[in-house]
Design an enzyme around this catalytic site. Sequence first.
Site, mmCIF file in Angstrom:
data_model
loop_
_atom_site.group_PDB
_atom_site.id
_atom_site.type_symbol
_atom_site.label_atom_id
_atom_site.label_comp_id
_atom_site.label_asym_id
_atom_site.label_seq_id
_atom_site.Cartn_x
_atom_site.Cartn_y
_atom_site.Cartn_z
ATOM 1 C CD GLU A 98 21.009 2.727 -2.100
ATOM 2 O OE1 GLU A 98 22.157 2.782 -1.617
ATOM 3 O OE2 GLU A 98 20.793 2.782 -3.330
ATOM 4 C CG HIS A 101 25.330 -0.436 -1.104
ATOM 5 N ND1 HIS A 101 26.188 -1.142 -1.918
ATOM 6 C CD2 HIS A 101 24.510 0.260 -1.943
ATOM 7 C CE1 HIS A 101 25.910 -0.894 -3.187
ATOM 8 N NE2 HIS A 101 24.884 -0.050 -3.223
ATOM 9 C CG HIS A 105 30.369 -0.474 5.996
ATOM 10 N ND1 HIS A 105 29.946 0.635 6.683
ATOM 11 C CD2 HIS A 105 31.719 -0.490 6.148
ATOM 12 C CE1 HIS A 105 30.983 1.267 7.210
ATOM 13 N NE2 HIS A 105 32.075 0.594 6.902
#
Length: 225
Positions: A98, A101, A105
Amino acid sequence: MSSSAYIWILLIAVMILSFVVQQMLQSRFKKYSKVPTSMTGAEVAAMMLQRNGITDVKITSVDGTLTDHYNPQTKTVNLSREVYYGRSVAANAVAAHECGHVLQHARGYAPLKMRTAMVPVVSFSSNIVQWVLLAGVLFINVFPGLLWVGIGLFALTTLFSFITLPVEINASRRAVAWLESAGITTYETRPMAVDALKWAAYTYVIAAVGSLATLLYYISIAERR
């Protein structure tokens, strides 16, 4: 054998594979949740963000099993309780994934930017597509174009599914590389982290293939009419 028959075979195969993959994912997560580590998933996430210079993302605990996700709008890494508090290879791998991610970004990873940009459109189309497709099938002889409108909307969700694939695979690669470089996984536990994330990635592959098969099914109906 007709093209429709092949599509039906593909749809059935996807349903069977989806069940198998879900069972394997749950089995692997349960297995690697029993392999202890010194850090919780939340601690791993915090360390990964801190060492990458990211200070504006909050780590939270959410209900459910395997409900872990990163929300770029709220800048929150949301970890299921088992991952947030878990001191295991599975918890560490999921938490790092996670955070992968988050790194995407922060670094402007193109597929994630494309996926994020599609979210509002796909959310809208997902809410109405089944009704449009149903109406298109029922009234195909009266309004033949309506079914094609539904197919167009469904094609957006299919495209979204395929764009999601590189996003998830890249996040897992970032997670595995960081866990190894940080010394959190060892020679023995690294393959476990890879295996857990691999089965998680397979769920997205099956979802994309299933969406494509369904899209082809509706196209075959429209073409026959």
